[in-house]
Each structure stands twice: as structure tokens, then as C-alpha cells.
Design an enzyme around this catalytic site. Structure first.
Site, mmCIF file in Angstrom:
data_model
loop_
_atom_site.group_PDB
_atom_site.id
_atom_site.type_symbol
_atom_site.label_atom_id
_atom_site.label_comp_id
_atom_site.label_asym_id
_atom_site.label_seq_id
_atom_site.Cartn_x
_atom_site.Cartn_y
_atom_site.Cartn_z
ATOM 1 N N GLU A 192 12.569 31.888 -16.306
ATOM 2 C CA GLU A 192 13.140 31.201 -15.149
ATOM 3 C C GLU A 192 14.096 30.090 -15.581
ATOM 4 O O GLU A 192 13.804 29.319 -16.489
ATOM 5 C CB GLU A 192 12.014 30.605 -14.303
ATOM 6 C CG GLU A 192 12.494 29.904 -13.046
ATOM 7 C CD GLU A 192 11.378 29.220 -12.288
ATOM 8 O OE1 GLU A 192 11.580 28.928 -11.090
ATOM 9 O OE2 GLU A 192 10.297 28.980 -12.872
ATOM 10 N N LYS A 223 14.456 33.132 -5.203
ATOM 11 C CA LYS A 223 13.041 32.753 -5.245
ATOM 12 C C LYS A 223 12.500 32.564 -3.829
ATOM 13 O O LYS A 223 13.001 31.737 -3.066
ATOM 14 C CB LYS A 223 12.913 31.466 -6.060
ATOM 15 C CG LYS A 223 11.498 30.983 -6.340
ATOM 16 C CD LYS A 223 11.562 29.807 -7.310
ATOM 17 C CE LYS A 223 10.193 29.278 -7.681
ATOM 18 N NZ LYS A 223 10.283 28.222 -8.721
ATOM 19 N N CYS A 234 8.630 33.063 -10.511
ATOM 20 C CA CYS A 234 7.648 32.000 -10.763
ATOM 21 C C CYS A 234 6.562 31.877 -9.698
ATOM 22 O O CYS A 234 5.639 32.665 -9.648
ATOM 23 C CB CYS A 234 8.368 30.676 -10.983
ATOM 24 S SG CYS A 234 7.319 29.435 -11.805
#
Length: 361
Positions: free
Chosen positions: A96, A173, A210
Site C-alpha cells: 500500500e 480503497k 489494507c
């Protein structure tokens, strides 16, 4: 515990050429390779794909000039990608926000927002396009995106570059943490690209960035959209998440009949200006050790050992995508899923007049 050890012990090691092993030693990174097999079938040939997971430290101090930091990370990652190419990797995924320190916990805008780039034609995407063409390799590159079309909005985004070198697309994300130091909503909000799946020459892939790994429905929706491999590029420290790390992606692989690839950076990143966590504790210059431990998990419950907790690394996994359908045929999680019932109850739960389905005496 004994069964888990059995799953690790039965994992076949991937035999890598000696020159590859030596190259990794010279470039000072951990190199591991494993094989995930599927049973032979009568009507389908094996669908063999090699994926590469790269974890690494930042190179320069966090107060070095922005372009110098990005360029240094490009150079380091290109050294590891070259070895991945020697290993026959078809799809490589970086960690990330790989082009920068994970500065989102400082809540400072400068200089961190200067690391943001265009997903479509930024400096880093052009760099990845060169790698993809050179090595005939799909590249998954998670960056801080600056969206100039929408007023320069920032997003935490994964760029997917085809093995032909073409920009294939991007995935933002979906879930933003608000946990102690990891309160990233100062920089970007939840993504708006949904659960995109990318059809590549080597299979259908998705990128669950994540914090999304803590949300089972997030993995599920990528799977519903056809993902055969879900990458989870992350940046997480031991004090926050390490007890969960080894099982979350593995559980997702089992539940969704697909391969999952968990990637975490390594090292401790020091910031010149102190920052607080809003938890009453003293201000600090760093927020813990990124513990690496990247791994690959399969739908049958097996998983590879993790990479180093402290060193840069490349994990190469040779996987047979036929294992996805074989596992689905055995367990039938999607066939037996009551999705219409869940959808109805979830819809009701999102309404202001929702009343939990609790029966009382």
C-alpha cells in the site's frame, strides 16, 4: 494448531534457479517460493499462474526531497521486480502507498500530499508500464492518487497495468480506518469505484486495499464479481493488527473460494514533527514497526509461510486457479448462500425505522 502446521508442512517449495537465489542475496531481500497444486481434471488443463508479492522499507529519511524519495523507491522495487521476472512471475503486487512513507497518521498535509500522482499517467504509472512491457508482467501499483478531474481530490488507489503495458484501470480503497494513529480520513475518504475485478491474461484479479481486509463483505463482493485472486496491499504495525494478520486473508480465501495475497511493508518510519493519536498518550515520532509477513492463501485452507518481519522480500507463489472451482464444488458456500435473505435483512437494517429481529418473553 497441529492442523495449521500440517497445512504449512505440505506446502511444496518452488525450486528457483541458483542465479535467482544469488541475485536476492546480493540485493539483500528475503526470497521465498511455494507451489499450490490442484487435482488433475479430465476436461480442463491446469491454469498455472505465478504471482509475486513485494514488501519493502522506505529508502530515504522521511524529510528527504519528495522526488528523491519516490525515485529511490522506484529503483529499489525495480531491483526486486527484475528478480521476480527471473522467477517467471506473471502478476506482481506492491504494498500500500509504496512510493512514500506511510505518513497519513501525522495529519500533516505538507509535504505528504505532494506524493499524490495521476493514476492514469503519473510518474509512477509510467514507471510501472515500462516494467510491465519489459517483463510481460501485470503490475498492481497502490499509490496516493490525485484526481485532477474532480478538483484534485486525493484517493488511496491501486493502479492495474496490463502485461502489454497498457493502463487497465484503478480500484480505490473502500474502507478508511479510524483506529488510533491510523485515522486516514484527513487525506482521503472511502473509495467510489465499488468492487472492480480486472480481467488479465493470467486470470481475474481484484485489489482489497489494507483496512478492507477487516470487512468480510468487502472480500465477498470482489468474489461475487468474479475475482480469482484478491490482492490485499497493506501498511499495518504490530501493536495494531498482528494477531489478526495471519488468519484474515486465509479466512477470506476459504470463505470466497479464491486465492488471497496479503502484503505488508516492513520497517519503522520516523517523522521529524511529533504527532499525537488522540488517545491521551504522549506525542511521538513514529507509530510502530511494520512487520512484513506477507503471504498467499488458497481456497482449500492452505497458506504459505510469511516473508520476513524485518527485511525486504519477494514471495513467489505458483498457483493453479483450477483449485478455486474444485474447492467450490466440494464446499458449495456460494451455492448454499442465502443471499436474497441477507440482502433483504441488510436493506431493512440500513433504514431509520429498523428494529432488530429479537424475540422476547
Amino acid at each position: 494448531m497441529q492442523y495449521f502446521l500440517h497445512l504449512l508442512l505440505k506446502m511444496l517449495k518452488l525450486i528457483l534457479p541458483q542465479k535467482v537465489v544469488e541475485a536476492a542475496q546480493e540485493r539483500e531481500f528475503d526470497l521465498q517460493g511455494y507451489v499450490f497444486e490442484a487435482a488433475p481434471e479430465q476436461l480442463r488443463t491446469p491454469r498455472i499462474v505465478r504471482v509475486g508479492l513485494i514488501q519493502n522499507k522506505i529508502i530515504l529519511p522521511t524529510d528527504a526531497p519528495v522526488l528523491n524519495q519516490i525515485t529511490a523507491l522506484h529503483k529499489r522495487v525495480s531491483e526486486i521486480v527484475e528478480v521476480a521476472a527471473f522467477c517467471g512471475v506473471n502478476i506482481v503486487c506492491f504494498q500500500e502507498a509504496w512510493t512514500m512513507p506511510f505518513a497519513f497518521c501525522t495529519r500533516e498535509k505538507e509535504p505528504w500530499t505532494e506524493f499524490a500522482e495521476s493514476a492514469e499517467d503519473g510518474f509512477t504509472t509510467r514507471f510501472c508500464q515500462e516494467l510491465a512491457k519489459k517483463y510481460n508482467m501485470v503490475v498492481v501499483s497502490p499509490i496516493l492518487e490525485r484526481d485532477e478531474i474532480h478538483g484534485g481530490t486525493l484517493w488511496n488507489t491501486a493502479v492495474v497495468v496490463s502485461n502489454t503495458g497498457q493502463f487497465l484501470g484503478k480500484s480505490r480503497k473502500n474502507h478508511i480506518p479510524r483506529v488510533g494513529d491510523f485515522n486516514e480520513s484527513t487525506y482521503y475518504m472511502e473509495g467510489n469505484t465499488g468492487h472492480r475485478v480486472f480481467q488479465t491474461q493470467f486470470g481475474r484479479i481484484a485489489v482489497n486495499i489494507c483496512y478492507g481486509r477487516h470487512h468480510p463483505l468487502n472480500w465477498f463482493m470482489y468474489s461475487i464479481n468474479g475475482a480469482e485472486i484478491i490482492f490485499n496491499p497493506s501498511a499495518t504495525v504490530g501493536a495494531v493488527s498482528e494477531p489478526m494478520w495471519s488468519v484474515e486473508a486465509r479466512n477470506a480465501a476459504i470463505a470466497n473460494h479464491c486465492f488471497t495475497c496479503a502484503i505488508n511493508r516492513v520497517g519503522t518510519e520516523y517523522f521529524k514533527n511529533e504527532f499525537t493519536s488522540g488517545n491521551g498518550k504522549k506525542a511521538h515520532h513514529e507509530f510502530g514497526h511494520f512487520y512484513g509477513s506477507s503471504y498467499v492463501a488458497a481456497p482449500d485452507g492452505s497458506r504459505s509461510p510469511g516473508l520476513s518481519r524485518t527485511h525486504d522480500g519477494l514471495l513467489v507463489a505458483e498457483i493453479d486457479l483450477n483449485l478455486n472451482r474444485q474447492t467450490a464444488d466440494k464446499w458449495n458456500f456460494k451455492m448454499t448462500g442465502r443471499y436474497d435473505m441477507y440482502a433483504d435483512e441488510l436493506t431493512k437494517a440500513t433504514q431509520n425505522d429498523f428494529k432488530p429481529n429479537i424475540i422476547k418473553e
